[in-house]
Design a protein around this motif. Sequence first.
Motif, PDB file in Angstrom:
ATOM      1  N   ARG A 136      61.228  44.612  11.541  1.00 20.51           N
ATOM      2  CA  ARG A 136      62.157  44.750  12.607  1.00 20.51           C
ATOM      3  C   ARG A 136      63.153  46.121  12.373  1.00 20.51           C
ATOM      4  NH1 ARG A 136      63.096  39.111  12.664  1.00 20.51           N
ATOM      5  NH2 ARG A 136      64.542  39.270  10.667  1.00 20.51           N
ATOM      6  N   ALA A 137      63.165  46.446  11.032  1.00 24.92           N
ATOM      7  CA  ALA A 137      63.988  47.835  10.547  1.00 24.92           C
ATOM      8  C   ALA A 137      63.138  48.914  10.975  1.00 24.92           C
ATOM      9  CB  ALA A 137      64.240  47.809   9.257  1.00 24.92           C
ATOM     10  N   GLY A 138      61.710  48.760  10.704  1.00 21.34           N
ATOM     11  CA  GLY A 138      60.695  49.889  11.103  1.00 21.34           C
ATOM     12  C   GLY A 138      60.760  50.036  12.586  1.00 21.34           C
ATOM     13  N   LEU A 139      60.749  49.023  13.325  1.00 21.44           N
ATOM     14  CA  LEU A 139      60.635  49.203  15.142  1.00 21.44           C
ATOM     15  C   LEU A 139      61.996  49.924  15.499  1.00 21.44           C
ATOM     16  CD1 LEU A 139      59.005  45.820  16.012  1.00 21.44           C
ATOM     17  CD2 LEU A 139      58.269  47.898  16.058  1.00 21.44           C
ATOM     18  N   LEU A 140      63.109  49.481  14.852  1.00 18.11           N
ATOM     19  CA  LEU A 140      64.334  50.005  15.209  1.00 18.11           C
ATOM     20  C   LEU A 140      64.213  51.808  14.997  1.00 18.11           C
ATOM     21  CD1 LEU A 140      67.010  47.540  13.858  1.00 18.11           C
ATOM     22  CD2 LEU A 140      66.312  48.017  16.460  1.00 18.11           C
ATOM     23  N   LEU A 141      63.858  51.962  13.638  1.00 20.95           N
ATOM     24  CA  LEU A 141      63.897  53.262  13.255  1.00 20.95           C
ATOM     25  C   LEU A 141      62.865  54.110  14.307  1.00 20.95           C
ATOM     26  CD1 LEU A 141      63.669  53.237   9.561  1.00 20.95           C
ATOM     27  CD2 LEU A 141      65.362  54.084  11.054  1.00 20.95           C
ATOM     28  N   TYR A 142      61.811  53.454  14.677  1.00 16.26           N
ATOM     29  CA  TYR A 142      60.847  54.065  15.354  1.00 16.26           C
ATOM     30  C   TYR A 142      61.218  54.168  16.852  1.00 16.26           C
ATOM     31  CZ  TYR A 142      56.883  54.552  18.682  1.00 16.26           C
ATOM     32  OH  TYR A 142      56.165  55.070  19.630  1.00 16.26           O
ATOM     33  N   GLU A 173      64.623  54.641  17.659  1.00 20.31           N
ATOM     34  CA  GLU A 173      65.585  55.666  17.671  1.00 20.31           C
ATOM     35  C   GLU A 173      64.682  57.055  17.509  1.00 20.31           C
ATOM     36  OE1 GLU A 173      68.830  57.199  14.367  1.00 20.31           O
ATOM     37  OE2 GLU A 173      68.511  55.087  14.350  1.00 20.31           O
ATOM     38  N   ALA A 174      63.637  57.252  16.610  1.00 21.27           N
ATOM     39  CA  ALA A 174      63.190  58.396  16.746  1.00 21.27           C
ATOM     40  C   ALA A 174      62.548  58.566  18.007  1.00 21.27           C
ATOM     41  CB  ALA A 174      61.859  58.330  15.682  1.00 21.27           C
ATOM     42  N   ALA A 175      61.934  57.902  18.804  1.00 21.17           N
ATOM     43  CA  ALA A 175      61.171  58.088  20.114  1.00 21.17           C
ATOM     44  C   ALA A 175      62.492  58.428  21.247  1.00 21.17           C
ATOM     45  CB  ALA A 175      60.754  56.764  20.672  1.00 21.17           C
ATOM     46  N   SER A 182      65.335  65.515  23.008  1.00 19.68           N
ATOM     47  CA  SER A 182      64.824  66.869  22.630  1.00 19.68           C
ATOM     48  C   SER A 182      63.852  67.258  23.809  1.00 19.68           C
ATOM     49  CB  SER A 182      64.093  66.923  21.309  1.00 19.68           C
ATOM     50  OG  SER A 182      65.220  66.704  20.294  1.00 19.68           O
ATOM     51  N   ALA A 183      62.879  66.593  24.290  1.00 18.00           N
ATOM     52  CA  ALA A 183      62.253  67.334  25.293  1.00 18.00           C
ATOM     53  C   ALA A 183      62.814  67.393  26.522  1.00 18.00           C
ATOM     54  CB  ALA A 183      60.798  66.414  25.355  1.00 18.00           C
ATOM     55  N   ALA A 237      56.652  72.159  38.210  1.00 17.57           N
ATOM     56  CA  ALA A 237      55.309  71.448  38.005  1.00 17.57           C
ATOM     57  C   ALA A 237      54.987  71.925  36.845  1.00 17.57           C
ATOM     58  CB  ALA A 237      54.391  71.774  38.913  1.00 17.57           C
ATOM     59  N   GLU A 238      55.232  73.187  36.285  1.00 16.54           N
ATOM     60  CA  GLU A 238      54.889  73.991  34.875  1.00 16.54           C
ATOM     61  C   GLU A 238      55.789  73.253  33.885  1.00 16.54           C
ATOM     62  OE1 GLU A 238      52.370  75.983  32.536  1.00 16.54           O
ATOM     63  OE2 GLU A 238      52.202  75.879  34.607  1.00 16.54           O
ATOM     64  N   ILE A 239      56.991  73.089  34.118  1.00 20.22           N
ATOM     65  CA  ILE A 239      57.843  72.569  33.150  1.00 20.22           C
ATOM     66  C   ILE A 239      57.555  71.099  32.859  1.00 20.22           C
ATOM     67  CG2 ILE A 239      60.126  71.809  32.720  1.00 20.22           C
ATOM     68  CD1 ILE A 239      61.094  74.108  34.426  1.00 20.22           C
ATOM     69  N   GLU A 240      57.181  70.313  33.811  1.00 20.55           N
ATOM     70  CA  GLU A 240      56.881  68.951  33.623  1.00 20.55           C
ATOM     71  C   GLU A 240      55.509  68.894  32.809  1.00 20.55           C
ATOM     72  OE1 GLU A 240      56.560  67.631  37.735  1.00 20.55           O
ATOM     73  OE2 GLU A 240      58.332  66.379  37.241  1.00 20.55           O
ATOM     74  N   LYS A 241      54.815  69.788  32.901  1.00 23.12           N
ATOM     75  CA  LYS A 241      53.363  69.669  31.830  1.00 23.12           C
ATOM     76  C   LYS A 241      53.551  69.491  30.429  1.00 23.12           C
ATOM     77  CE  LYS A 241      50.333  72.442  35.089  1.00 23.12           C
ATOM     78  NZ  LYS A 241      49.679  73.597  34.942  1.00 23.12           N
ATOM     79  N   GLY A 242      55.064  70.041  30.093  1.00 26.22           N
ATOM     80  CA  GLY A 242      55.482  69.776  28.704  1.00 26.22           C
ATOM     81  C   GLY A 242      55.936  68.365  28.218  1.00 26.22           C
ATOM     82  N   LEU A 243      56.243  67.542  29.214  1.00 27.46           N
ATOM     83  CA  LEU A 243      56.748  66.446  28.996  1.00 27.46           C
ATOM     84  C   LEU A 243      55.509  65.343  28.698  1.00 27.46           C
ATOM     85  CD1 LEU A 243      59.494  66.466  31.944  1.00 27.46           C
ATOM     86  CD2 LEU A 243      59.658  66.970  29.568  1.00 27.46           C
ATOM     87  N   THR A 244      55.992  64.369  27.770  1.00 25.26           N
ATOM     88  CA  THR A 244      54.992  63.873  27.206  1.00 25.26           C
ATOM     89  C   THR A 244      54.703  62.218  27.667  1.00 25.26           C
ATOM     90  OG1 THR A 244      55.909  63.308  25.127  1.00 25.26           O
ATOM     91  CG2 THR A 244      54.361  65.051  25.100  1.00 25.26           C
ATOM     92  N   ASN A 245      55.708  61.812  28.279  1.00 32.66           N
ATOM     93  CA  ASN A 245      55.958  60.441  28.618  1.00 32.66           C
ATOM     94  C   ASN A 245      56.603  60.211  29.937  1.00 32.66           C
ATOM     95  OD1 ASN A 245      58.684  59.819  27.975  1.00 32.66           O
ATOM     96  ND2 ASN A 245      58.251  59.753  25.943  1.00 32.66           N
ATOM     97  N   GLU A 246      56.657  59.025  30.323  1.00 31.17           N
ATOM     98  CA  GLU A 246      57.242  58.797  32.082  1.00 31.17           C
ATOM     99  C   GLU A 246      58.672  58.758  31.698  1.00 31.17           C
ATOM    100  OE1 GLU A 246      57.062  58.621  35.796  1.00 31.17           O
ATOM    101  OE2 GLU A 246      55.252  58.787  34.372  1.00 31.17           O
TER     102      GLU A 246
END
Length: 160
Positions: free
Chosen positions: A37-43, A45-47, A53-54, A97-106
């Motif tokens: 559970r602690a690992g999932l919470l850390l993940y 938060e990091a995500a 940032s993105a 469209a060019e900027i969106e190419k740098g985004l990695t998820n929905e």
Amino acid sequence: MARVPGMERLQDIGGVRLTAAPTAETYGAGVADQVSRAGLLLYAEAARDADQSAFLEADRKASELQTQLQLRVTDLKGKDALGAPDVAQKEWDTGVAEIEKGLTNERQRQAFQRTATGRWEALNKTTQVHVRTERAAFDASESKAYIENETALARLNASD
């Protein structure tokens, strides 16, 4: 039958063992669940931090694009300003469209789309106001030139 005095007053005090037998928790059962559970919470938060940032980087680029297009549009004068909305729309769509190419998820794309829409609306409003102002100035200039030409022509032909 003999009774031990005070035994009838024992109560369940939650989690305290009344026997000497070890439990599964004594040997570490459940610790893996807590660590997981602690690992999932850390993940998570990091995500979230990576998404933030993105998004901020993409929004900064959209802000720069908006500023560049706004300057380019307001530099167009007279008749040239009449095509500004089409130019702004095309370049905005290409840039976004060019900027969106740098985004990695929905999640990142959705957050960016919300702010990009707001930035486009502001740019489009500025563009439309500029076009309206330039169209009025162009029409006034053309009308004045037409009247001056016709007046001069009338003076030349006055003696006929």
